[in-house]
Design a protein around this motif. Sequence first.
Motif, PDB file in Angstrom:
ATOM      1  N   CYS A  10      -0.876 -72.035  23.919  1.00 25.72           N
ATOM      2  CA  CYS A  10      -0.573 -70.747  24.575  1.00 25.72           C
ATOM      3  C   CYS A  10       0.859 -70.315  24.306  1.00 25.72           C
ATOM      4  CB  CYS A  10      -0.819 -70.850  26.073  1.00 25.72           C
ATOM      5  SG  CYS A  10      -2.569 -70.958  26.493  1.00 25.72           S
ATOM      6  N   LEU A  11       1.799 -71.249  24.351  1.00 22.51           N
ATOM      7  CA  LEU A  11       3.196 -70.944  24.082  1.00 22.51           C
ATOM      8  C   LEU A  11       3.369 -70.389  22.668  1.00 22.51           C
ATOM      9  CD1 LEU A  11       6.290 -71.218  24.860  1.00 22.51           C
ATOM     10  CD2 LEU A  11       6.164 -73.428  23.719  1.00 22.51           C
ATOM     11  N   ALA A  44       4.877 -69.562  13.124  1.00 21.94           N
ATOM     12  CA  ALA A  44       5.988 -69.119  13.976  1.00 21.94           C
ATOM     13  C   ALA A  44       7.342 -69.502  13.375  1.00 21.94           C
ATOM     14  CB  ALA A  44       5.847 -69.734  15.368  1.00 21.94           C
ATOM     15  N   ASN A  45       7.330 -70.018  12.159  1.00 23.78           N
ATOM     16  CA  ASN A  45       8.552 -70.454  11.473  1.00 23.78           C
ATOM     17  C   ASN A  45       9.315 -71.513  12.262  1.00 23.78           C
ATOM     18  OD1 ASN A  45       8.233 -68.797   9.193  1.00 23.78           O
ATOM     19  ND2 ASN A  45       9.019 -67.056  10.334  1.00 23.78           N
ATOM     20  N   MET A  46       8.587 -72.369  12.960  1.00 21.99           N
ATOM     21  CA  MET A  46       9.196 -73.489  13.671  1.00 21.99           C
ATOM     22  C   MET A  46       9.177 -74.710  12.773  1.00 21.99           C
ATOM     23  SD  MET A  46       8.061 -73.641  17.640  1.00 21.99           S
ATOM     24  CE  MET A  46       9.025 -75.117  17.860  1.00 21.99           C
ATOM     25  N   ALA A 102       9.979 -85.162  23.316  1.00 25.11           N
ATOM     26  CA  ALA A 102       9.475 -84.427  22.145  1.00 25.11           C
ATOM     27  C   ALA A 102       8.967 -83.047  22.549  1.00 25.11           C
ATOM     28  CB  ALA A 102       8.369 -85.218  21.453  1.00 25.11           C
ATOM     29  N   LEU A 103       8.206 -82.970  23.623  1.00 25.38           N
ATOM     30  CA  LEU A 103       7.677 -81.681  24.077  1.00 25.38           C
ATOM     31  C   LEU A 103       8.792 -80.778  24.584  1.00 25.38           C
ATOM     32  CD1 LEU A 103       4.468 -82.920  25.874  1.00 25.38           C
ATOM     33  CD2 LEU A 103       4.598 -81.713  23.694  1.00 25.38           C
ATOM     34  N   ASP A 104       9.747 -81.334  25.317  1.00 26.18           N
ATOM     35  CA  ASP A 104      10.882 -80.542  25.800  1.00 26.18           C
ATOM     36  C   ASP A 104      11.652 -79.937  24.638  1.00 26.18           C
ATOM     37  OD1 ASP A 104      10.273 -81.063  28.435  1.00 26.18           O
ATOM     38  OD2 ASP A 104      11.893 -82.531  28.722  1.00 26.18           O
ATOM     39  N   GLU A 105      11.923 -80.740  23.622  1.00 26.12           N
ATOM     40  CA  GLU A 105      12.679 -80.255  22.462  1.00 26.12           C
ATOM     41  C   GLU A 105      11.933 -79.128  21.757  1.00 26.12           C
ATOM     42  OE1 GLU A 105      13.331 -83.740  20.099  1.00 26.12           O
ATOM     43  OE2 GLU A 105      14.937 -84.480  21.394  1.00 26.12           O
ATOM     44  N   MET A 106      10.620 -79.288  21.583  1.00 23.53           N
ATOM     45  CA  MET A 106       9.836 -78.247  20.917  1.00 23.53           C
ATOM     46  C   MET A 106       9.827 -76.959  21.736  1.00 23.53           C
ATOM     47  SD  MET A 106       6.745 -80.595  19.406  1.00 23.53           S
ATOM     48  CE  MET A 106       5.661 -79.218  19.209  1.00 23.53           C
ATOM     49  N   CYS A 107       9.674 -77.072  23.050  1.00 25.00           N
ATOM     50  CA  CYS A 107       9.651 -75.884  23.911  1.00 25.00           C
ATOM     51  C   CYS A 107      11.007 -75.190  23.940  1.00 25.00           C
ATOM     52  CB  CYS A 107       9.210 -76.262  25.326  1.00 25.00           C
ATOM     53  SG  CYS A 107       7.461 -76.706  25.413  1.00 25.00           S
ATOM     54  N   VAL A 108      12.086 -75.955  23.953  1.00 28.19           N
ATOM     55  CA  VAL A 108      13.427 -75.358  23.932  1.00 28.19           C
ATOM     56  C   VAL A 108      13.646 -74.608  22.622  1.00 28.19           C
ATOM     57  CG1 VAL A 108      15.898 -75.906  23.798  1.00 28.19           C
ATOM     58  CG2 VAL A 108      14.482 -76.935  25.585  1.00 28.19           C
ATOM     59  N   ARG A 109      13.257 -75.217  21.497  1.00 26.82           N
ATOM     60  CA  ARG A 109      13.408 -74.531  20.199  1.00 26.82           C
ATOM     61  C   ARG A 109      12.591 -73.247  20.165  1.00 26.82           C
ATOM     62  NH1 ARG A 109      12.590 -79.468  17.590  1.00 26.82           N
ATOM     63  NH2 ARG A 109      10.773 -78.646  16.555  1.00 26.82           N
ATOM     64  N   ALA A 110      11.365 -73.288  20.696  1.00 27.98           N
ATOM     65  CA  ALA A 110      10.522 -72.080  20.723  1.00 27.98           C
ATOM     66  C   ALA A 110      11.169 -71.015  21.598  1.00 27.98           C
ATOM     67  CB  ALA A 110       9.128 -72.416  21.236  1.00 27.98           C
ATOM     68  N   SER A 111      11.730 -71.401  22.728  1.00 30.12           N
ATOM     69  CA  SER A 111      12.385 -70.438  23.625  1.00 30.12           C
ATOM     70  C   SER A 111      13.599 -69.804  22.964  1.00 30.12           C
ATOM     71  CB  SER A 111      12.821 -71.124  24.925  1.00 30.12           C
ATOM     72  OG  SER A 111      11.709 -71.625  25.601  1.00 30.12           O
ATOM     73  N   ILE A 112      14.375 -70.599  22.267  1.00 28.63           N
ATOM     74  CA  ILE A 112      15.561 -70.082  21.574  1.00 28.63           C
ATOM     75  C   ILE A 112      15.148 -69.087  20.493  1.00 28.63           C
ATOM     76  CG2 ILE A 112      17.434 -70.741  20.002  1.00 28.63           C
ATOM     77  CD1 ILE A 112      17.677 -73.347  21.695  1.00 28.63           C
TER      78      ILE A 112
END
Length: 125
Positions: A10-11, A44-46, A102-112
């Motif tokens: 969803c994110l 999403a270019n992540m 790992a999940l926190d890091e991915m979510c922070v990068r997506a938010s940025i």
Amino acid sequence: YLLIGYALECLLKGYLLAILPELVKRRLDSVIVTHDLTELCRDANMVVSDEEKQLLDFLTQCIYWQSKYPVPLKLAASPSPLAPPELPQKVRTPFNLGLKVALDEMCVRASIQLEAERQRLVLSK
């Protein structure tokens, strides 16, 4: 793991729709209808590490096989009951610190990335 996979799905789909609203026409574009988390990150270019890719692939399998599809469309796509997918190192112990990090890091990068895109859109108006 299924719910974690859903949350990431969803994110990532929300992010893609925020930066590419043209993906919604009369029907959703094929980019959005996938459940493949690695593919969604790529769209999403992540950038994801090998370890994160392993985690995303595992969570994708959870999305597909723990609820969505009781039987595969193609026999070759079916997971083998004799050789189940191996848990990535970070998820061998449920809810361990490595998975959370790992999940926190991915979510922070997506938010940025999302905030940067929002700023770009605001400035372009």
